[in-house]
Motif scaffolding. Sequence first.
Motif, PDB file in Angstrom:
ATOM      1  N   LEU A  81       0.850  -1.165  -0.051  1.00 12.23           N
ATOM      2  CA  LEU A  81       0.047  -0.003  -0.074  1.00 12.23           C
ATOM      3  C   LEU A  81       0.801   1.272  -0.089  1.00 12.23           C
ATOM      4  N   GLY A  82       2.241   1.092   0.342  1.00 12.83           N
ATOM      5  CA  GLY A  82       2.965   2.167   0.424  1.00 12.83           C
ATOM      6  C   GLY A  82       4.489   1.748   0.396  1.00 12.83           C
ATOM      7  N   VAL A  97       2.700   6.411  -1.352  1.00 10.59           N
ATOM      8  CA  VAL A  97       1.261   5.807  -1.200  1.00 10.59           C
ATOM      9  C   VAL A  97       0.748   5.424  -2.576  1.00 10.59           C
ATOM     10  N   ARG A  99      -1.960   4.604  -4.877  1.00 12.96           N
ATOM     11  CA  ARG A  99      -3.553   4.679  -4.797  1.00 12.96           C
ATOM     12  C   ARG A  99      -4.599   3.589  -5.092  1.00 12.96           C
ATOM     13  N   VAL A 102      -5.018   1.078  -2.451  1.00  7.96           N
ATOM     14  CA  VAL A 102      -5.767   1.649  -1.019  1.00  7.96           C
ATOM     15  C   VAL A 102      -7.163   1.712  -1.404  1.00  7.96           C
ATOM     16  N   GLU A 103      -7.480   2.138  -2.802  1.00  7.04           N
ATOM     17  CA  GLU A 103      -8.996   2.322  -3.268  1.00  7.04           C
ATOM     18  C   GLU A 103      -9.641   1.132  -3.342  1.00  7.04           C
ATOM     19  N   ARG A 105      -9.380  -1.654  -1.247  1.00  6.07           N
ATOM     20  CA  ARG A 105      -9.379  -2.120  -0.120  1.00  6.07           C
ATOM     21  C   ARG A 105     -10.478  -1.429   0.654  1.00  6.07           C
ATOM     22  N   THR A 106     -10.994  -0.184   0.262  1.00  2.00           N
ATOM     23  CA  THR A 106     -11.992   0.685   0.923  1.00  2.00           C
ATOM     24  C   THR A 106     -13.231   0.868   0.345  1.00  2.00           C
ATOM     25  N   ARG A 112     -11.432   5.180   3.418  1.00  2.00           N
ATOM     26  CA  ARG A 112      -9.976   5.554   2.632  1.00  2.00           C
ATOM     27  C   ARG A 112      -9.059   6.352   3.712  1.00  2.00           C
ATOM     28  N   LEU A 115      -7.262   4.519   6.273  1.00  2.18           N
ATOM     29  CA  LEU A 115      -6.343   3.628   5.721  1.00  2.18           C
ATOM     30  C   LEU A 115      -5.069   4.346   5.384  1.00  2.18           C
ATOM     31  N   ILE A 116      -5.390   5.248   4.455  1.00  2.00           N
ATOM     32  CA  ILE A 116      -4.305   6.435   4.372  1.00  2.00           C
ATOM     33  C   ILE A 116      -3.502   6.852   5.144  1.00  2.00           C
ATOM     34  N   VAL A 119      -1.222   3.839   6.596  1.00  2.00           N
ATOM     35  CA  VAL A 119      -0.149   3.694   5.435  1.00  2.00           C
ATOM     36  C   VAL A 119       0.962   4.736   5.937  1.00  2.00           C
TER      37      VAL A 119
END
Length: 142
Positions: A81-82, A97, A99, A102-103, A105-106, A112, A115-116, A119
């Motif tokens: 994720l990062g 990071v 994108r 992450v998108e 998984r949310t 989001r 989670l961001i 990360v």
Amino acid sequence: MDSPVPPLPSEPRPRRRDRHGRGMRGPVAPPQVPLSVSRADSFRDLVQDSVERLERRWPQLTDVDFLVLDVPDALEETVPLGRALSAAKGRPAQIVVYRRPVEIRTKSRDERALLIHEVVVEQVAELLGLSPESVDPRYGQD
């Protein structure tokens, strides 16, 4: 010899998109409405919010470049994720990071954002050699 075709005008004709008398086309939404913000811009804003939150506590993060990329470059067993990259010759430390992972998984903007932030905290902790809880005391509590 005279040509039956007239020469082309030196100035281009104005383009007209009002063929049916309904007026010129405009934007779907005005710029101040969230609809006009792309997903990538919205994602960058969430990363920036998280970074600003951490920079208040860790001023040395002003020397770190925070990047948002769509997907990781190399294929690995698990999709990261990062990523944190230490400073190298001629390049400052970077935190990336990704994108799309992450998108995927949310489901919502709030998920989001959480989670961001996780990360970013994890990558900052890795870069500074600290635990995520010491970087942000609220890590893992949300």
